[in-house]
Design a protein around this motif. Structure first.
Motif, PDB file in Angstrom:
ATOM      1  N   TYR A 232       0.855  -1.178   0.000  1.00 46.49           N
ATOM      2  CA  TYR A 232       0.000   0.000   0.000  1.00 46.49           C
ATOM      3  C   TYR A 232       0.894   1.231   0.000  1.00 46.49           C
ATOM      4  O   TYR A 232       1.962   1.229   0.626  1.00 46.49           O
ATOM      5  CB  TYR A 232      -0.931  -0.027   1.235  1.00 46.49           C
ATOM      6  CG  TYR A 232      -1.972   1.051   1.194  1.00 46.49           C
ATOM      7  CD1 TYR A 232      -3.084   0.925   0.351  1.00 46.49           C
ATOM      8  CD2 TYR A 232      -1.837   2.210   1.952  1.00 46.49           C
ATOM      9  CE1 TYR A 232      -4.038   1.926   0.289  1.00 46.49           C
ATOM     10  CE2 TYR A 232      -2.790   3.210   1.898  1.00 46.49           C
ATOM     11  CZ  TYR A 232      -3.890   3.070   1.062  1.00 46.49           C
ATOM     12  OH  TYR A 232      -4.832   4.061   0.993  1.00 46.49           O
TER      13      TYR A 232
ATOM     14  N   TYR B  50      -9.441  -2.827   4.905  1.00 43.81           N
ATOM     15  CA  TYR B  50     -10.389  -2.577   3.818  1.00 43.81           C
ATOM     16  C   TYR B  50      -9.814  -3.096   2.496  1.00 43.81           C
ATOM     17  O   TYR B  50     -10.454  -3.869   1.780  1.00 43.81           O
ATOM     18  CB  TYR B  50     -10.701  -1.082   3.725  1.00 43.81           C
ATOM     19  CG  TYR B  50     -11.625  -0.741   2.578  1.00 43.81           C
ATOM     20  CD1 TYR B  50     -13.002  -0.898   2.708  1.00 43.81           C
ATOM     21  CD2 TYR B  50     -11.118  -0.298   1.358  1.00 43.81           C
ATOM     22  CE1 TYR B  50     -13.855  -0.627   1.646  1.00 43.81           C
ATOM     23  CE2 TYR B  50     -11.957  -0.020   0.289  1.00 43.81           C
ATOM     24  CZ  TYR B  50     -13.321  -0.182   0.444  1.00 43.81           C
ATOM     25  OH  TYR B  50     -14.157   0.091  -0.610  1.00 43.81           O
ATOM     26  N   HIS B  51      -8.596  -2.695   2.196  1.00 45.57           N
ATOM     27  CA  HIS B  51      -7.994  -3.085   0.918  1.00 45.57           C
ATOM     28  C   HIS B  51      -7.641  -4.572   0.898  1.00 45.57           C
ATOM     29  O   HIS B  51      -7.764  -5.230  -0.136  1.00 45.57           O
ATOM     30  CB  HIS B  51      -6.759  -2.234   0.625  1.00 45.57           C
ATOM     31  CG  HIS B  51      -7.110  -0.811   0.328  1.00 45.57           C
ATOM     32  ND1 HIS B  51      -7.711  -0.422  -0.845  1.00 45.57           N
ATOM     33  CD2 HIS B  51      -6.982   0.313   1.069  1.00 45.57           C
ATOM     34  CE1 HIS B  51      -7.935   0.890  -0.818  1.00 45.57           C
ATOM     35  NE2 HIS B  51      -7.501   1.349   0.339  1.00 45.57           N
TER      36      HIS B  51
ATOM     37  N   GLU C 175      -7.253   0.199   9.695  1.00 48.88           N
ATOM     38  CA  GLU C 175      -8.558   0.051   9.028  1.00 48.88           C
ATOM     39  C   GLU C 175      -8.411   0.094   7.515  1.00 48.88           C
ATOM     40  O   GLU C 175      -9.046  -0.674   6.789  1.00 48.88           O
ATOM     41  CB  GLU C 175      -9.517   1.165   9.480  1.00 48.88           C
ATOM     42  CG  GLU C 175     -10.088   0.936  10.858  1.00 48.88           C
ATOM     43  CD  GLU C 175     -11.128   1.971  11.253  1.00 48.88           C
ATOM     44  OE1 GLU C 175     -11.755   1.783  12.304  1.00 48.88           O
ATOM     45  OE2 GLU C 175     -11.309   2.976  10.538  1.00 48.88           O
ATOM     46  N   THR C 176      -7.577   1.000   7.049  1.00 48.47           N
ATOM     47  CA  THR C 176      -7.360   1.133   5.598  1.00 48.47           C
ATOM     48  C   THR C 176      -6.762  -0.157   5.041  1.00 48.47           C
ATOM     49  O   THR C 176      -7.189  -0.660   4.001  1.00 48.47           O
ATOM     50  CB  THR C 176      -6.416   2.321   5.309  1.00 48.47           C
ATOM     51  OG1 THR C 176      -6.906   3.458   6.009  1.00 48.47           O
ATOM     52  CG2 THR C 176      -6.350   2.645   3.823  1.00 48.47           C
TER      53      THR C 176
ATOM     54  N   LYS D  45      -6.260   4.326  12.043  1.00 49.77           N
ATOM     55  CA  LYS D  45      -6.926   4.554  10.766  1.00 49.77           C
ATOM     56  C   LYS D  45      -6.194   3.786   9.648  1.00 49.77           C
ATOM     57  O   LYS D  45      -6.826   3.273   8.725  1.00 49.77           O
ATOM     58  CB  LYS D  45      -6.927   6.070  10.477  1.00 49.77           C
ATOM     59  CG  LYS D  45      -7.947   6.492   9.470  1.00 49.77           C
ATOM     60  CD  LYS D  45      -9.340   6.638  10.086  1.00 49.77           C
ATOM     61  CE  LYS D  45     -10.363   6.821   8.976  1.00 49.77           C
ATOM     62  NZ  LYS D  45     -11.537   5.969   9.126  1.00 49.77           N
ATOM     63  N   THR D  46      -4.893   3.690   9.764  1.00 50.88           N
ATOM     64  CA  THR D  46      -4.109   2.966   8.756  1.00 50.88           C
ATOM     65  C   THR D  46      -4.424   1.471   8.825  1.00 50.88           C
ATOM     66  O   THR D  46      -4.506   0.799   7.797  1.00 50.88           O
ATOM     67  CB  THR D  46      -2.604   3.206   8.988  1.00 50.88           C
ATOM     68  OG1 THR D  46      -2.372   4.614   8.907  1.00 50.88           O
ATOM     69  CG2 THR D  46      -1.748   2.509   7.965  1.00 50.88           C
TER      70      THR D  46
ATOM     71  N   GLU E  97      -4.863  11.769  12.171  1.00 53.16           N
ATOM     72  CA  GLU E  97      -4.676  11.894  10.723  1.00 53.16           C
ATOM     73  C   GLU E  97      -3.745  13.050  10.418  1.00 53.16           C
ATOM     74  O   GLU E  97      -3.618  13.995  11.205  1.00 53.16           O
ATOM     75  CB  GLU E  97      -6.010  12.055   9.999  1.00 53.16           C
ATOM     76  CG  GLU E  97      -6.687  13.379  10.239  1.00 53.16           C
ATOM     77  CD  GLU E  97      -7.812  13.664   9.237  1.00 53.16           C
ATOM     78  OE1 GLU E  97      -8.359  12.711   8.676  1.00 53.16           O
ATOM     79  OE2 GLU E  97      -8.114  14.854   9.046  1.00 53.16           O
TER      80      GLU E  97
ATOM     81  N   TYR F  96       1.660   3.920   1.548  1.00 52.77           N
ATOM     82  CA  TYR F  96       1.496   4.610   2.832  1.00 52.77           C
ATOM     83  C   TYR F  96       2.197   5.958   2.849  1.00 52.77           C
ATOM     84  O   TYR F  96       3.197   6.151   2.159  1.00 52.77           O
ATOM     85  CB  TYR F  96       2.138   3.797   3.964  1.00 52.77           C
ATOM     86  CG  TYR F  96       1.541   2.439   4.181  1.00 52.77           C
ATOM     87  CD1 TYR F  96       0.288   2.294   4.751  1.00 52.77           C
ATOM     88  CD2 TYR F  96       2.253   1.302   3.826  1.00 52.77           C
ATOM     89  CE1 TYR F  96      -0.246   1.026   4.964  1.00 52.77           C
ATOM     90  CE2 TYR F  96       1.726   0.041   4.030  1.00 52.77           C
ATOM     91  CZ  TYR F  96       0.467  -0.085   4.601  1.00 52.77           C
ATOM     92  OH  TYR F  96      -0.048  -1.325   4.803  1.00 52.77           O
TER      93      TYR F  96
END
Lengths: 432, 168
Positions: free
Chosen positions: A210, A389-390, A385-386, A382-383, A261, A212
């Protein structure tokens, strides 16, 4: 004998309860609709506890936030106080702080690599199963960890929640002869860690990368542990004092811990992968070589390979500890005298799981008026979760048990912190 | 250990109180260790620990008799006391997968067993807790159970001590 208050029975399990977290994924028509990494347990009360306390209490109180990375809390809070009072801790005292921090990295990385993360890759339920098949490997991990503990005990006074660090330095600095015997042990640990790099590089890694935004400290001379500027691979380069101008915390209903964030950018990634990818040039030649031989480039964007990166950092921390001890000369004074004054101070250091930011506003007499503490796990939340998701989107066709297993593994890539944020991870995948 | 060795080297007796003193009922193991220390039983080493499994293995592996006390959270009645003869009994570890970065008493016992690093005798007491929130007060049923477990531990050493002398 006292009166029996309850009958005695056999237990199903004994558990520490230090916090709770969970993972919720909602899938509809084979599409990922929602991913929530929930943290029920925030460390935010500590910010309120700190108000009205004396500045000198901050390292000891905040260290209690975490049993795995107490040194990180002690170092970030001490530096924030010193920043507020205009004090510079340098020379051997600064180096000694780095040594103590190396002890924490060794202890934490060894535990994570061997006991918690490796079973995921080897297809075992837990490290006990690894031990039944490969006892020597598990013993090696435990021995490396023990050496980290010993270093913490000598420099920090005890292995968990060290009592020796203070604002301005240490209550007592170790004698040269107390530290020297560690060199031989650390040499063994260095070799064992290099073996660890080789071992972890043989694992099978999911094909997942990803783009990042990695955020870590960067120091002109050192691999970052105790200080530097905050940088990212997307162009960020700021002083620690400016952290809150660029990063903010947001509250979401599903998690008590605040999500961080990068303002105007989004989620960001802190921890070993970020440190490594932003500071490869500051690793020693030995650890750079080990990383290359393990198949890592100068940057690594596959979060599952964080186990190799942690192993590289494990070797680095052993090597750095040897270097520091070989050059150590006990300083004349164990701390720098502090004269409190009104002001605001900022501190940020590299906890094993990433940057740990502290800010304190202080009264004339050093009383804490306001405290802000941002642990690595809330920055990564949050990362995570990201990633999920992916990852789930890409692997939606996997059987549910395998997908569940790999999602847990994806969370363990970050090693979210028990005491800083979460203890239990309960995974729930809802198919509509 | 041979009986000759035992005569010259007294058995190593250790009590480990596990817990977090700032987590209400989770502090029960620590409190018991402190109470036992006040009894001044010189033959027994008493330590407090946060329960890091890797450290527990180190601490007990060269001991003869070890008693571990920890808070439990299994959903049963607060104050319930669980007792394990851990050398003879397997400790259930079905929550291990959910622990994100530590392993605790049950896993430490099983890891020790797998690595042949258990002490000669290991007894684990668990006291079911009720309130694990931040704070330093212990609920009444847990306090009562703690009193009882202190008596059990003292009794444990009184009756089993001789078996250490002669059993090997």
């Amino acid at each position: 004998m006292s009166k029996l208050p309850a009958k005695i029975v056999k237990v199903d399990y004994l558990a520490r309860v230090e916090g709770e977290g969970g993972l919720f994924i909602r899938v509809k028509d084979n599409e990922v609709k929602d991913v929530k990494f929930r943290i029920f347990e925030p460390p935010r009360f500590f910010e309120a506890f700190m108000r009205g306390r004396d500045y000198s209490e901050a390292p000891d109180i905040t260290a209690r936030i975490c049993g795995i990375c107490p040194v990180a809390y002690q170092m970030s809070s001490s530096q924030a106080m010193e920043d507020a009072f205009g004090v510079q801790v340098d020379g051997q005292l600064r180096t000694l702080r780095r040594l103590l921090y190396c002890g924490e990295w060794i202890e934490s990385h060894a535990l994570h690599v061997y006991m918690l993360h490796a079973p995921d890759f080897l297809g075992y339920e837990d490290a006990i199963q690894i031990a039944s098949k490969y006892p020597e490997i598990v013993k090696r991990g435990l021995e490396i960890k023990k050496i980290g503990n010993e270093l913490m005990t000598i420099v920090g006074g005890r292995e968990i929640h060290p009592i020796n660090p203070r604002v301005g330095g240490f209550h007592r600095t170790p004698l040269e002869r107390e530290l020297k015997p560690m060199i031989e042990k650390l040499k063994w640990a260095l070799n064992a860690s290099l073996e660890t790099v080789k071992w972890t590089s043989t694992f099978n890694f999911p094909d997942f990368e990803y783009d990042y935004e990695f955020v870590s400290l960067r120091h002109p001379e050192e691999y970052p542990i105790t200080g530097g500027r905050l940088v990212s691979n997307k162009g960020l380069d700021i002083s620690v004092q400016d952290y809150e101008k660029h990063f903010q915390e947001i509250h979401f209903e599903h998690a008590n811990a605040l999500h961080s964030e990068h303002i105007g950018v989004g989620p960001y990634h802190v921890g070993p992968l970020a440190r490594y990818s932003l500071n490869f040039d500051k690793l020693s030649s030995k650890t750079q070589k080990a990383a290359r031989e393990a198949g890592l480039g100068k940057q690594c964007f596959n979060p599952f390979k964080s186990i190799i990166v942690r192993s590289v950092e494990l070797a680095y921390a052993c090597e750095e500890s040897i270097r520091i001890i070989e050059q150590y000369k006990r300083p004349e004074k164990s701390f720098i005298e502090i004269k409190p004054k009104q002001g605001t101070g900022y501190g940020c250091t590299e906890a094993p799981r990433g940057i740990l930011y502290h800010r304190y506003r202080l009264a004339n007499d050093g009383t804490i008026l306001e405290a802000k503490i941002v642990p690595p796990t809330s920055q990564n939340q949050k990362t995570i979760e990201t990633d999920l998701y992916h990852f789930v989107k890409k692997n939606i066709s996997l059987p549910e048990d395998k997908l569940t297993w790999q999602c847990e593994q994806a969370v363990r890539n970050y090693d979210p912190c028990i005491s800083c944020a979460t203890h239990f991870l309960k995974l729930e995948i809802e198919h509509e | 250990m041979s009986s000759t060795q035992t005569k010259s080297n007294p058995p190593k007796l250790l009590v480990i109180g596990v817990g977090n003193e700032f987590r209400n009922d989770d502090s029960v193991g620590i409190n018991i260790a402190r109470r036992l220390r006040k009894l001044n039983i010189s033959a027994i080493q008493i330590i407090e620990d946060t329960g890091d499994g890797a450290k527990l293995i180190e601490k007990w592996k060269d001991q003869d008799v070890v008693v571990v006390v920890d808070a439990a959270s299994s959903g049963s009645e607060p104050g319930m006391i669980y007792r394990f003869d851990a050398v003879k009994q397997k400790m259930p570890t079905n929550f291990f997968n959910y622990s994100s970065h530590n392993f605790s008493v049950a896993e430490a016992v099983e890891m020790s067993r797998t690595l042949n690093q258990l002490p000669k005798r290991l007894v684990v007491y668990g006291i079911e807790g009720k309130d694990f929130a931040q704070g330093n007060s212990v609920t009444s049923p847990v306090k009562k159970a703690a009193e009882y477990v202190i008596d059990l531990i003292v009794e444990e050493f009184r009756t089993k001590h001789s078996s250490v002398h002669h059993s090997h």
